[in-house]
Design an enzyme around this catalytic site. Sequence first.
Site, PDB file in Angstrom:
ATOM      1  CE1 TYR A 155      -5.197  55.905  -9.541  1.00  0.00           C
ATOM      2  CE2 TYR A 155      -4.882  57.796 -10.998  1.00  0.00           C
ATOM      3  CZ  TYR A 155      -5.671  57.079 -10.126  1.00  0.00           C
ATOM      4  OH  TYR A 155      -6.936  57.515  -9.837  1.00  0.00           O
ATOM      5  CE  LYS A 209     -22.570  40.413 -21.391  1.00  0.00           C
ATOM      6  NZ  LYS A 209     -23.583  41.392 -21.607  1.00  0.00           N
ATOM      7  CG  PHE A 255     -34.293  38.205 -12.351  1.00  0.00           C
ATOM      8  CD1 PHE A 255     -34.773  39.489 -12.544  1.00  0.00           C
ATOM      9  CD2 PHE A 255     -32.977  37.929 -12.681  1.00  0.00           C
ATOM     10  CE1 PHE A 255     -33.946  40.488 -13.048  1.00  0.00           C
ATOM     11  CE2 PHE A 255     -32.143  38.920 -13.193  1.00  0.00           C
ATOM     12  CZ  PHE A 255     -32.634  40.207 -13.364  1.00  0.00           C
ATOM     13  CG  PHE A 315     -29.484  44.603 -21.797  1.00  0.00           C
ATOM     14  CD1 PHE A 315     -29.729  43.246 -21.919  1.00  0.00           C
ATOM     15  CD2 PHE A 315     -28.568  45.022 -20.847  1.00  0.00           C
ATOM     16  CE1 PHE A 315     -29.065  42.326 -21.121  1.00  0.00           C
ATOM     17  CE2 PHE A 315     -27.909  44.101 -20.046  1.00  0.00           C
ATOM     18  CZ  PHE A 315     -28.143  42.755 -20.173  1.00  0.00           C
ATOM     19  CB  THR A 316     -31.681  44.542 -17.361  1.00  0.00           C
ATOM     20  OG1 THR A 316     -30.407  43.996 -17.687  1.00  0.00           O
ATOM     21  CG2 THR A 316     -32.744  43.464 -17.542  1.00  0.00           C
ATOM     22  NE  ARG A 321     -32.994  37.366 -18.834  1.00  0.00           N
ATOM     23  CZ  ARG A 321     -32.668  38.256 -17.880  1.00  0.00           C
ATOM     24  NH1 ARG A 321     -33.579  38.764 -17.105  1.00  0.00           N
ATOM     25  NH2 ARG A 321     -31.422  38.617 -17.687  1.00  0.00           N
ATOM     26  CG  ASP A 375     -25.568  47.374 -26.110  1.00  0.00           C
ATOM     27  OD1 ASP A 375     -24.443  46.825 -26.170  1.00  0.00           O
ATOM     28  OD2 ASP A 375     -26.376  47.165 -25.189  1.00  0.00           O
TER      29      ASP A 375
HETATM   30  C1  LIG Z   1     -24.310  42.469 -20.774  1.00  0.00           C
HETATM   31  C2  LIG Z   1     -24.913  43.541 -21.567  1.00  0.00           C
HETATM   32  C3  LIG Z   1     -24.812  44.891 -21.190  1.00  0.00           C
HETATM   33  C4  LIG Z   1     -24.203  45.332 -19.883  1.00  0.00           C
HETATM   34  O1  LIG Z   1     -22.863  45.010 -19.800  1.00  0.00           O
HETATM   35  P1  LIG Z   1     -22.172  44.589 -18.420  1.00  0.00           P
HETATM   36  O2  LIG Z   1     -20.765  44.333 -18.832  1.00  0.00           O
HETATM   37  O3  LIG Z   1     -22.881  43.375 -17.899  1.00  0.00           O
HETATM   38  O4  LIG Z   1     -22.284  45.750 -17.488  1.00  0.00           O
HETATM   39  C5  LIG Z   1     -25.369  45.838 -22.039  1.00  0.00           C
HETATM   40  N1  LIG Z   1     -25.991  45.488 -23.176  1.00  0.00           N
HETATM   41  C6  LIG Z   1     -26.117  44.204 -23.555  1.00  0.00           C
HETATM   42  C7  LIG Z   1     -26.833  43.878 -24.829  1.00  0.00           C
HETATM   43  C8  LIG Z   1     -25.604  43.192 -22.768  1.00  0.00           C
HETATM   44  O5  LIG Z   1     -25.765  41.919 -23.141  1.00  0.00           O
END
Ligand SMILES: *Cc1c(COP(=O)(O)O)cnc(C)c1O
Length: 485
Positions: free
Chosen positions: A82, A268, A459, A134-135, A392, A225
């Site tokens: 833990y 990613k 979407f 970004f969303t 998109r 980011d």
């Molecule tokens: C995917 C992504 C995120 C969010 O990450 P998650 O692991 O999906 O929560 C943030 N910024 C960018 C540019 C992304 O492509």
Amino acid sequence: MLPNHSVPAERRRSWAEPYRIKMVELLKMTTPAERRVALEAAGYNTFLLRSDDVYIDLLTDSGTSAMSDAQWAGMMRGDEAYAGSRNFYGLESAVQARYGYRYVVPTHQGRGAEHLISRILISPGDVVPGNMYFTTTRLHQELAGATFVDVIIDQAHDPESLYPFKGNIDLDKFRELIDRVGAKKIPYISVAATVNMAGGQPISMENIRQVSQLARQHGIRVILDATRAIENAWFIKQREAGFADRSIASILLEMCSYTDGCTMSGKKDLLVNIGGFLALNDWEVFEEARNLVVVYEGLHTYGGLSGRDMEAMAIGIEEALNEDHIRARIGQVEYLGQQLIQAGIPIVLPVGGHAIYLDARSFLPHVPQDEFPAQSLAAELYLEAGIRAMERGVISAGRNLQTGQHNYPKLELVRLTIPRRVYTQAHMDVTAESVINLYERREAIGGLKMIYEPKYLRFFQARFEPVAVGTSREKRGEYADPQEA
Ligand SMILES: *Cc1c(COP(=O)(O)O)cnc(C)c1O
């Protein structure tokens, strides 16, 4: 002496994969009739297809990478204590060494890190500039009470602009914002590398440096980011003067050195199916993050991840920085892009790091925007070949909360996102052939009408029905005024 036929890596033109295949996952090959049934059941929305009915899945590159044998072996070394898991310390050292930040807080994925940093740095009424939204990043900033302001250069919104760094921040827009709202209202600038929503477009080192200088003059933090920062480093090496002989690792370190911290989705660049982190240089911000992570993610030495996940991500950092890996990864995307360009298919240029974006507006000029050309094109691509892509365009852009009207984005795109180390060159050929077939019969492709619309992030779950082709033709033409989305 025998002639040496080996070609130094830097002169090799092929992007060939630096790995071989040890295990395969069998795919179901479907007939057009089966795909028709599956697509109707999914309401013409690729998000509602079952993965089992998909042949080549280009929905996203998030969490869809193939892990290496070394990563799988690392999974067996998971220390599931833990507190104080040894895998945490391994991950911490890897982030410190490769990204250069002092402090590391693991999170279950990127948005966990975005949540923490937004809560810590933002006060209600603040303004957070960024290079296109970004969303999840924007949503967390808004939930913490900030307004997001896009300060990306104008070229980013033009699918035909060949500018090599379409992810750059417009320094005048940033400066103007500081003058207008005051530096005190700007807790940080959010710098994405690469910029996903602009088509995986990179930001230049010079731009990061200048943004950082301007921000620091005003006491504004810079939060990177870093989700695809390694792919960004590759573009800097290829395109920016003075970097051709530098290693990707040293470029990444320099990029991070101009920033105060980063949020990271390991799903990613880092070749794992789940994982992320928040990394920081400032002890006080780190202290806050370490307190908050316990509330929302888990103890600060696991942050919502199992020990084995942290181990796989630490190994992923090293593999992602391998130059042969990154050459092959981006080379594969470029390979698909070049096939489409040669066939005259309208795509967003230049080809970005992780995806090809079909320009549905040019592809289906006879389908009006309120019959969802990108959604329709994505559905047709599935029917054609069992390939799953993502819309998109106007569906993703949602509705204006005040007027209830659709937001009409300038770009109507279909994203073909390439998972890392998953598909072969032949899969890319099939994808190109299928898109070219669609282009040849584009006149026969009609629009869609929405028959079910969810309230949030429509979407994902909206359902559609085809509009008779003749109907679209009569309504040919006008797109609404271009606006931001
Ligand atoms: C995917 C992504 C995120 C969010 O990450 P998650 O692991 O999906 O929560 C943030 N910024 C960018 C540019 C992304 O492509």
